[in-house]
Design a protein around this motif. Sequence first.
Motif, PDB file in Angstrom:
ATOM      1  N   PHE A 247     -53.051  67.427  23.745  1.00 34.28           N
ATOM      2  CA  PHE A 247     -52.258  68.633  23.456  1.00 34.28           C
ATOM      3  C   PHE A 247     -50.953  68.618  24.255  1.00 34.28           C
ATOM      4  CE2 PHE A 247     -50.932  72.918  24.561  1.00 34.28           C
ATOM      5  CZ  PHE A 247     -50.889  73.539  23.311  1.00 34.28           C
ATOM      6  N   ARG A 248     -49.840  69.042  23.580  1.00 35.86           N
ATOM      7  CA  ARG A 248     -48.548  69.113  24.262  1.00 35.86           C
ATOM      8  C   ARG A 248     -47.921  70.503  24.215  1.00 35.86           C
ATOM      9  NH1 ARG A 248     -49.243  65.421  27.724  1.00 35.86           N
ATOM     10  NH2 ARG A 248     -49.130  63.255  27.000  1.00 35.86           N
ATOM     11  N   GLN A 249     -47.889  71.141  23.033  1.00 36.73           N
ATOM     12  CA  GLN A 249     -47.161  72.414  22.954  1.00 36.73           C
ATOM     13  C   GLN A 249     -47.651  73.234  21.758  1.00 36.73           C
ATOM     14  OE1 GLN A 249     -42.921  71.934  22.555  1.00 36.73           O
ATOM     15  NE2 GLN A 249     -42.576  74.096  22.091  1.00 36.73           N
ATOM     16  N   LEU A 251     -47.091  76.001  18.860  1.00 33.27           N
ATOM     17  CA  LEU A 251     -45.940  76.387  18.043  1.00 33.27           C
ATOM     18  C   LEU A 251     -46.170  77.746  17.410  1.00 33.27           C
ATOM     19  CD1 LEU A 251     -45.235  72.933  16.351  1.00 33.27           C
ATOM     20  CD2 LEU A 251     -44.085  73.932  18.348  1.00 33.27           C
ATOM     21  N   CYS A 252     -45.088  78.336  16.904  1.00 33.95           N
ATOM     22  CA  CYS A 252     -45.114  79.732  16.463  1.00 33.95           C
ATOM     23  C   CYS A 252     -45.981  79.970  15.234  1.00 33.95           C
ATOM     24  CB  CYS A 252     -43.684  80.212  16.192  1.00 33.95           C
ATOM     25  SG  CYS A 252     -42.816  79.238  14.929  1.00 33.95           S
ATOM     26  N   ASP A 253     -46.209  78.950  14.407  1.00 37.62           N
ATOM     27  CA  ASP A 253     -46.971  79.160  13.164  1.00 37.62           C
ATOM     28  C   ASP A 253     -48.448  78.809  13.314  1.00 37.62           C
ATOM     29  OD1 ASP A 253     -46.745  76.438  13.411  1.00 37.62           O
ATOM     30  OD2 ASP A 253     -46.198  76.070  11.314  1.00 37.62           O
ATOM     31  N   GLY A 254     -48.909  78.612  14.542  1.00 39.29           N
ATOM     32  CA  GLY A 254     -50.316  78.286  14.781  1.00 39.29           C
ATOM     33  C   GLY A 254     -50.583  76.795  14.896  1.00 39.29           C
ATOM     34  N   SER A 255     -49.651  75.965  14.479  1.00 35.38           N
ATOM     35  CA  SER A 255     -49.794  74.525  14.667  1.00 35.38           C
ATOM     36  C   SER A 255     -49.401  74.163  16.099  1.00 35.38           C
ATOM     37  CB  SER A 255     -48.940  73.763  13.658  1.00 35.38           C
ATOM     38  OG  SER A 255     -47.557  74.038  13.854  1.00 35.38           O
ATOM     39  N   TYR A 256     -49.602  72.920  16.486  1.00 33.09           N
ATOM     40  CA  TYR A 256     -49.220  72.513  17.830  1.00 33.09           C
ATOM     41  C   TYR A 256     -48.810  71.042  17.843  1.00 33.09           C
ATOM     42  CZ  TYR A 256     -54.128  70.899  17.981  1.00 33.09           C
ATOM     43  OH  TYR A 256     -55.339  70.305  17.707  1.00 33.09           O
ATOM     44  N   LEU A 257     -47.995  70.696  18.814  1.00 36.77           N
ATOM     45  CA  LEU A 257     -47.579  69.313  19.005  1.00 36.77           C
ATOM     46  C   LEU A 257     -48.590  68.592  19.878  1.00 36.77           C
ATOM     47  CD1 LEU A 257     -43.739  69.739  19.664  1.00 36.77           C
ATOM     48  CD2 LEU A 257     -44.913  69.292  17.484  1.00 36.77           C
TER      49      LEU A 257
END
Length: 360
Positions: A247-249, A251-257
């Motif tokens: 996990f890195r970050q 995001l606003c739409d519920g996904s993540y980097l």
Amino acid sequence: MPRPGQFKPEAGGWLPDRIAVGLLTGAYPPELVDRVVARCGREGRRKRLLTPEVTVYFVLAMCLFPGDGYEEVARKLARGLAWGRRCSAPGQVPSAAAISRARLRLGSEPLEELFAEAARSSAVGADGCTRYRGRRLVAVEGTVLDAPDTAENVAHFGSPVLGGRGYPQVRVVVLAGCGGNVVTAAALGPPSRSEPGLARGLFDRLGRGDLLLADHRGFDGPPLWRAASAGGADLLWRVRPSTLLTFRQQLCDGSYLAEFSMASDGRSEPVRVVEERAPGESGRLLTTLLDPGQAPAAELTALHREWGMTATALQQLTADQLGPIRVLRSRCPEGVEQEVWGHLLVHHAIRRLMAFGSVR
């Protein structure tokens, strides 16, 4: 009685059969077939009833009429070619043994090369693909087809059932445009060749402006991910829930980097992760589209789910084209591969006709 200027049709559905043969000659005109046959070094050295060029059309007709025997296919082909003024009216129909020998002389290479020509021509103009925010949607698909249980086929393709019982199989992997389902590239091999391994050889057909969809069946390793995106294509793949990610970050739409990597090479790949949470199921999508403003998570989820629920190119080939027979008719490996390329060529012609109203 037919009126003056009219003619009485022959019995037995002659018109649909001749129109069907016309589909083949329209999609693959004689000059193209002649060129491919010559390039593969298969030109006829003496006059035969079944020249290499006619044998190419026979293989296609055999795949178009999978329920008919060799001699009936040859009869339909001869009538269709004569009706389309591709040859003079047939004087005789070759025997099944003569047809088998002609197919062996021809081999699979001319059919494979003819398919490559057809795929290249499709890539030049309109391709019938659905698009997402300007990107062409392409899917990688795979299946296995059953071949007759002969010693030659078992030795080459292997038997999928322990103890040697069951049909030998050939694995087929394709790239196909979503929407029109026109196959643009294909690879064949025995089941011992993995689906991702065969797919790797097709990725050089992808480039910028493509968005490749795939489902988990081994499509979840960083090396394959790198190979698929090397030409600039974007990816949207469903992977196994057990795929290890860092996990890195958020995001606003519920996904993540995140990043995923393999210890064997120490390299990691940046990805965006979309967790699917449909009622009764869960899944995980990885994509190279890292900006949620350019590709919101809800859109990506709906996009992949819609593709998964529609009939894909290979589903159409096996269900509609092969029908209830489902077993190829060729009794040797070279013939099996020739027949598979024939089915892909027929599928290509039909899908082009359905997508654009034309086979050219």
